[in-house]
Motif scaffolding. Sequence first.
Motif, PDB file in Angstrom:
ATOM      1  N   GLU A 137       7.944   0.999  -4.729  1.00  0.00           N
ATOM      2  CA  GLU A 137       8.489  -0.367  -4.717  1.00  0.00           C
ATOM      3  C   GLU A 137      10.006  -0.341  -4.710  1.00  0.00           C
ATOM      4  N   LEU A 138      10.562   0.510  -5.590  1.00  0.00           N
ATOM      5  CA  LEU A 138      12.020   0.565  -5.711  1.00  0.00           C
ATOM      6  C   LEU A 138      12.661   1.083  -4.420  1.00  0.00           C
ATOM      7  N   LEU A 139      11.993   2.020  -3.776  1.00  0.00           N
ATOM      8  CA  LEU A 139      12.574   2.630  -2.574  1.00  0.00           C
ATOM      9  C   LEU A 139      12.476   1.735  -1.344  1.00  0.00           C
ATOM     10  N   THR A 140      11.429   0.888  -1.307  1.00  0.00           N
ATOM     11  CA  THR A 140      11.229   0.088  -0.087  1.00  0.00           C
ATOM     12  C   THR A 140      11.471  -1.400  -0.299  1.00  0.00           C
ATOM     13  N   GLY A 141      11.473  -1.832  -1.569  1.00  0.00           N
ATOM     14  CA  GLY A 141      11.624  -3.262  -1.835  1.00  0.00           C
ATOM     15  C   GLY A 141      10.320  -4.027  -1.629  1.00  0.00           C
ATOM     16  N   LEU A 142       9.237  -3.323  -1.299  1.00  0.00           N
ATOM     17  CA  LEU A 142       7.937  -3.982  -1.105  1.00  0.00           C
ATOM     18  C   LEU A 142       7.120  -3.846  -2.381  1.00  0.00           C
ATOM     19  N   SER A 143       6.313  -4.865  -2.673  1.00  0.00           N
ATOM     20  CA  SER A 143       5.529  -4.748  -3.902  1.00  0.00           C
ATOM     21  C   SER A 143       4.245  -3.958  -3.616  1.00  0.00           C
ATOM     22  N   VAL A 144       3.823  -3.156  -4.595  1.00  0.00           N
ATOM     23  CA  VAL A 144       2.648  -2.303  -4.401  1.00  0.00           C
ATOM     24  C   VAL A 144       1.641  -2.582  -5.514  1.00  0.00           C
ATOM     25  N   THR A 145       0.601  -3.323  -5.168  1.00  0.00           N
ATOM     26  CA  THR A 145      -0.420  -3.606  -6.183  1.00  0.00           C
ATOM     27  C   THR A 145      -1.825  -3.293  -5.668  1.00  0.00           C
ATOM     28  N   SER A 146      -1.929  -2.800  -4.449  1.00  0.00           N
ATOM     29  CA  SER A 146      -3.257  -2.534  -3.891  1.00  0.00           C
ATOM     30  C   SER A 146      -3.190  -1.348  -2.933  1.00  0.00           C
ATOM     31  N   VAL A 147      -4.361  -0.915  -2.517  1.00  0.00           N
ATOM     32  CA  VAL A 147      -4.434   0.180  -1.539  1.00  0.00           C
ATOM     33  C   VAL A 147      -3.740  -0.244  -0.237  1.00  0.00           C
ATOM     34  N   GLU A 148      -3.939  -1.505   0.152  1.00  0.00           N
ATOM     35  CA  GLU A 148      -3.321  -2.006   1.391  1.00  0.00           C
ATOM     36  C   GLU A 148      -1.798  -1.974   1.277  1.00  0.00           C
ATOM     37  N   ASP A 149      -1.269  -2.398   0.108  1.00  0.00           N
ATOM     38  CA  ASP A 149       0.190  -2.355  -0.104  1.00  0.00           C
ATOM     39  C   ASP A 149       0.696  -0.914  -0.012  1.00  0.00           C
ATOM     40  N   ALA A 150      -0.062   0.001  -0.636  1.00  0.00           N
ATOM     41  CA  ALA A 150       0.369   1.410  -0.645  1.00  0.00           C
ATOM     42  C   ALA A 150       0.390   1.956   0.781  1.00  0.00           C
ATOM     43  N   SER A 151      -0.580   1.524   1.597  1.00  0.00           N
ATOM     44  CA  SER A 151      -0.613   1.967   2.999  1.00  0.00           C
ATOM     45  C   SER A 151       0.636   1.446   3.719  1.00  0.00           C
ATOM     46  N   GLN A 152       0.977   0.197   3.424  1.00  0.00           N
ATOM     47  CA  GLN A 152       2.145  -0.427   4.055  1.00  0.00           C
ATOM     48  C   GLN A 152       3.442   0.295   3.672  1.00  0.00           C
ATOM     49  N   VAL A 153       3.624   0.589   2.364  1.00  0.00           N
ATOM     50  CA  VAL A 153       4.866   1.284   1.970  1.00  0.00           C
ATOM     51  C   VAL A 153       4.871   2.705   2.507  1.00  0.00           C
ATOM     52  N   GLY A 154       3.685   3.305   2.614  1.00  0.00           N
ATOM     53  CA  GLY A 154       3.611   4.652   3.185  1.00  0.00           C
ATOM     54  C   GLY A 154       4.149   4.650   4.609  1.00  0.00           C
ATOM     55  N   LEU A 155       3.732   3.644   5.386  1.00  0.00           N
ATOM     56  CA  LEU A 155       4.202   3.546   6.778  1.00  0.00           C
ATOM     57  C   LEU A 155       5.705   3.272   6.813  1.00  0.00           C
ATOM     58  N   GLU A 156       6.165   2.451   5.881  1.00  0.00           N
ATOM     59  CA  GLU A 156       7.600   2.139   5.790  1.00  0.00           C
ATOM     60  C   GLU A 156       8.408   3.415   5.503  1.00  0.00           C
ATOM     61  N   LEU A 157       7.866   4.243   4.607  1.00  0.00           N
ATOM     62  CA  LEU A 157       8.562   5.496   4.271  1.00  0.00           C
ATOM     63  C   LEU A 157       8.515   6.469   5.454  1.00  0.00           C
ATOM     64  N   LEU A 158       7.421   6.451   6.208  1.00  0.00           N
ATOM     65  CA  LEU A 158       7.369   7.281   7.427  1.00  0.00           C
ATOM     66  C   LEU A 158       8.457   6.826   8.389  1.00  0.00           C
ATOM     67  N   ASN A 159       8.654   5.509   8.484  1.00  0.00           N
ATOM     68  CA  ASN A 159       9.703   4.955   9.358  1.00  0.00           C
ATOM     69  C   ASN A 159      11.088   5.438   8.964  1.00  0.00           C
ATOM     70  N   LYS A 160      11.272   5.702   7.677  1.00  0.00           N
ATOM     71  CA  LYS A 160      12.585   6.178   7.222  1.00  0.00           C
ATOM     72  C   LYS A 160      12.793   7.646   7.582  1.00  0.00           C
ATOM     73  N   GLY A 161      11.717   8.310   8.036  1.00  0.00           N
ATOM     74  CA  GLY A 161      11.873   9.692   8.505  1.00  0.00           C
ATOM     75  C   GLY A 161      11.048  10.719   7.749  1.00  0.00           C
ATOM     76  N   CYS A 162      10.254  10.268   6.769  1.00  0.00           N
ATOM     77  CA  CYS A 162       9.447  11.217   5.986  1.00  0.00           C
ATOM     78  C   CYS A 162       8.434  11.932   6.877  1.00  0.00           C
ATOM     79  N   GLY A 163       8.151  13.203   6.567  1.00  0.00           N
ATOM     80  CA  GLY A 163       7.141  13.959   7.285  1.00  0.00           C
ATOM     81  C   GLY A 163       5.764  13.377   7.014  1.00  0.00           C
ATOM     82  N   SER A 164       5.330  13.436   5.765  1.00  0.00           N
ATOM     83  CA  SER A 164       4.081  12.816   5.314  1.00  0.00           C
ATOM     84  C   SER A 164       4.373  12.139   3.986  1.00  0.00           C
ATOM     85  N   VAL A 165       3.563  11.133   3.670  1.00  0.00           N
ATOM     86  CA  VAL A 165       3.798  10.393   2.424  1.00  0.00           C
ATOM     87  C   VAL A 165       2.491  10.309   1.646  1.00  0.00           C
TER      88      VAL A 165
END
Length: 255
Positions: A137-165
Motif C-alpha cells: 500500500e505504502l509503495l503504490t498508494g493503492l489499498s490492499v484488502t483482498s486477493v484482487e487488490d493484491a493482484s492489482q498492486v502486484g501488476l503495478e509493481l511489475l510496471n515499476k520494473g520488478c522482475g516478479s512480485v
Amino acid sequence: MAGETIHGHRFFIGFGGKGANQCVQAARMGAKTAMVCKVGRDVFGNDYIQNFKNNDISTGNSQTVLHWENAIVIVAVNAKVLVCQLEINPDTSLQALRMARENHVKTICNPAPAIADLCSDFYKVFDVFCCNESEAELLTGLSVTSVEDASQVGLELLNKGCGSVIVTLGPQGCVVCQSRNMAPKHIPTTAVTAADTTGAGDSFIGALAFYMAHYPTMPLEEMARRANLVAAMSVQTVGTQTSFPFQKDLPTELK
Ligand code: ADP
C-alpha cells in the motif's frame, strides 16, 4: 498516563531485525548462510552475533562497531541468493543488489520497513520483490484488502520494473505476479489458528530464499506455496525466531 509507574506482567527479549530473522529461517531449513551486518560493541551485540553462530550462520562479514548501526543485509552463501531489506540505507542495498546481479546471484528484495519515495532504480535490480499488504500500500498508494487488490498492486509493481512480485496476505497466503502477460496467481494456504503472527513474513522470505538456493529450477509459484506452509508453521508458536521451524520439523514435502 505519562510518568505513571505501572506493573508489567511479562518481560521478554528476543533476537530480531528482519534480515536476521530471514537469515535464521533460511539457515534452519538447511541453507548455508552468511550475515553481513554491524552490531554494537556491547553485551547485546555479542549476544546477537552468538545467536547467528548458534544457528550455523557465518558471521565473518559481520562487524562489531562502537556506534551501533542497524545495517543488515543477508546472503545465502555459495552466493546463490542475496536477500536485502530496507533496514539500512537503500543506496547500500541497491549497490549490493547490483553487485549480486552482475555476479548472477539471484536476489530477493523485501521492502521493509517500506518507504513511500523509494528510488525508481530500486525496482529494476532484483528477481523477486516480496512485500506484505501494508508495504504494498505504502509503495503504490493503492489499498490492499483482498486477493484482487493484491493482484492489482502486484501488476503495478511489475510496471515499476520488478522482475516478479509476491504480495503476502496473512492467512490468505499470497499472490504471485510473474509478468504482465501472465495473470496474477493466488496461492492460498492452510488456515491455522495463529498463536503469534510476528515474523510470519520473515519466515516466508527465509523459506523462499532457501528454495531459490536449493531448487533453482522450481517454479516460483511452487516456492511460494511451500513458503506459505513454512510460515504457517511459524505462526502456531509464540515468539519470532523461536517459532521458526528447523529442517527436522518440516514434513518431507517441504524440505
Ligand atoms: P507479515 O508478517 O510481514 O505481516 P503476512 O501477515 O502477510 O506478513 O504473513 C506472511 C505469510 O505468513 C503469509 O503469506 C502466510 O503464508 C503466513 N501466515 C500468516 N498468518 C497466517 C495464518 N493465520 N495462517 C496461516 N498462514 C499464515
